[in-house]
Scaffold this active site. Structure first.
Site, PDB file in Angstrom:
ATOM      1  N   GLY A 181       0.734  -1.258   0.000  1.00  0.00           N
ATOM      2  CA  GLY A 181       0.000   0.000   0.000  1.00  0.00           C
ATOM      3  C   GLY A 181       0.759   1.300   0.000  1.00  0.00           C
ATOM      4  N   GLY A 183       2.735   2.692  -2.292  1.00  0.00           N
ATOM      5  CA  GLY A 183       3.062   3.260  -3.598  1.00  0.00           C
ATOM      6  C   GLY A 183       2.273   4.512  -3.933  1.00  0.00           C
ATOM      7  N   CYS A 186      -0.983   3.580  -5.575  1.00  0.00           N
ATOM      8  CA  CYS A 186      -1.648   2.445  -4.931  1.00  0.00           C
ATOM      9  C   CYS A 186      -2.713   2.963  -3.968  1.00  0.00           C
ATOM     10  CB  CYS A 186      -0.631   1.598  -4.164  1.00  0.00           C
ATOM     11  SG  CYS A 186      -1.361   0.162  -3.354  1.00  0.00           S
TER      12      CYS A 186
END
Length: 348
Positions: A181, A183, A186
């Protein structure tokens, strides 16, 4: 249900404490690492930064460009075997040794990986990549890949805790990819509520992996060169970058002209854009867990990667690390509530 009370930290929560140094110049810092991998016994020497295996980052063009800097590229899994054959013919050995072949976990993916790896003995890295590394299926698949490729370097992920890190290494992974998570494109954390602050994930997984002779990749969460340094300082052996390397001519993204300006499309690999392109849309039982953004076109990646590596060298001089290998030993993090002075915002 239980709640863990221990504080977990991201890159924004800390800064390096400077330390006395005998280094006179950033040029004295050596960023090259020499690794011998646990299961394969392979040796590799290079700068342990990796371009992420995303459509609009991990391209063949990116691999050729970054290899000039000794940097790796995890090439995305959507190239065909014929595409790979053409690349292998045109790339030199220095490029091929810095390339990871990315794969999913289906039977078709397994056969495709076999076909690609057969193209050249210089291809030594396999990146087994799924969003949820806590699936028992991933452990079984890693065992299968290890049995088929006993002398190749296998990376697997993604996970964020030491227990699963250990399980993947014991199953045959040389390297575990860490990050759920963090990114830039993301949305897993907001769509699912699942995740782990990236710096703490790196520290905890690094400790677990190194205890077994394995290694980790800190995957995601870096927005500047200082974050890359923090990942290394926290114990990452490799650092994987997506957004920081997106938007360049080598990135392979779709170029869009808008209001007289040039942009490049960049999207997460679980986004609507990615699933429309590769899976015929978002399946009824799924939700998209990524977003699509337009990045101002940034030209060649050479300047960007030089700037990132220059920042890491500078970190090393501030803490007295003559080699990247020494950075984690020289690292003391201090907790902070601010990172920078934003009076004038971002530089135009």
């Amino acid at each position: 249900m239980r709640i863990e009370q221990e504080l977990k930290l991201g890159f924004k929560d800390v800064l390096f404490r400077p330390k006395r140094s005998t280094l006179k110049s950033r040029s004295q810092v050596n960023l090259t690492r020499d690794f011998t991998f646990k299961h394969s016994g392979r040796q590799w020497s290079g700068v342990p930064v990796i371009a992420a295996n995303m459509d609009s980052v991990g391209s063949f063009e990116m691999a050729k460009a970054l290899a000039e800097h000794g940097v790796m590229t995890a090439v995305h899994k959507h190239y065909t075997v014929n595409d790979w054959a053409d690349f292998v013919k045109s790339a030199d050995n220095a490029t091929l040794k810095n390339v990871m072949v990315s794969t999913g976990t289906s039977d078709a993916d397994f056969q495709k990986t076999k076909d690609i790896m057969a193209l050249s003995d210089e291809l030594i890295f396999i990146c087994v990549d799924i969003a949820n590394g806590y699936s028992e299926h991933l452990v079984e698949y890693v065992e299968r890949v290890r049995a088929e490729f006993p002398d190749k370097v296998i990376s697997a992920g993604n996970v964020v805790t030491g227990d699963m890190c250990e399980e993947l290494i014991l199953a045959g992974a040389d390297i575990v990819k860490v990050g759920i998570g963090p990114g830039s494109v993301c949305t897993t954390r907001v769509k699912t509520g699942v995740g782990y602050p990236q710096l703490s994930a790196i520290i905890e997984c690094g400790d677990a992996a190194h205890g077994l002779g394995g290694m980790i990749i800190g995957d995601g969460g870096c927005s500047c060169a200082g974050d890359v340094s923090k990942a290394f300082g926290g114990g990452a052996d490799f650092v994987m970058l997506g957004g920081m390397l997106a938007g360049h001519e080598e990135s392979g993204g779709e170029i869009i002209e808008k209001d007289g300006e040039t942009f490049m499309k960049f999207y997460g690999m679980s986004s609507q854009s990615a699933m429309d392109k590769h899976s015929g849309g978002v399946a009824k039982y799924r939700a998209a867990e990524g977003k699509t953004v337009l990045l101002p076109f940034r030209g060649s990646v050479h300047g960007t990667i030089s700037d990132i590596l220059g920042g890491v060298r500078s970190t090393c001089t501030y803490v007295g690390a003559a080699k990247l290998k020494e950075l984690t030993k020289r690292t003391t993090f201090i907790r902070v509530q601010e990172q920078e002075n934003n009076v004038f915002g971002k530089e135009k």
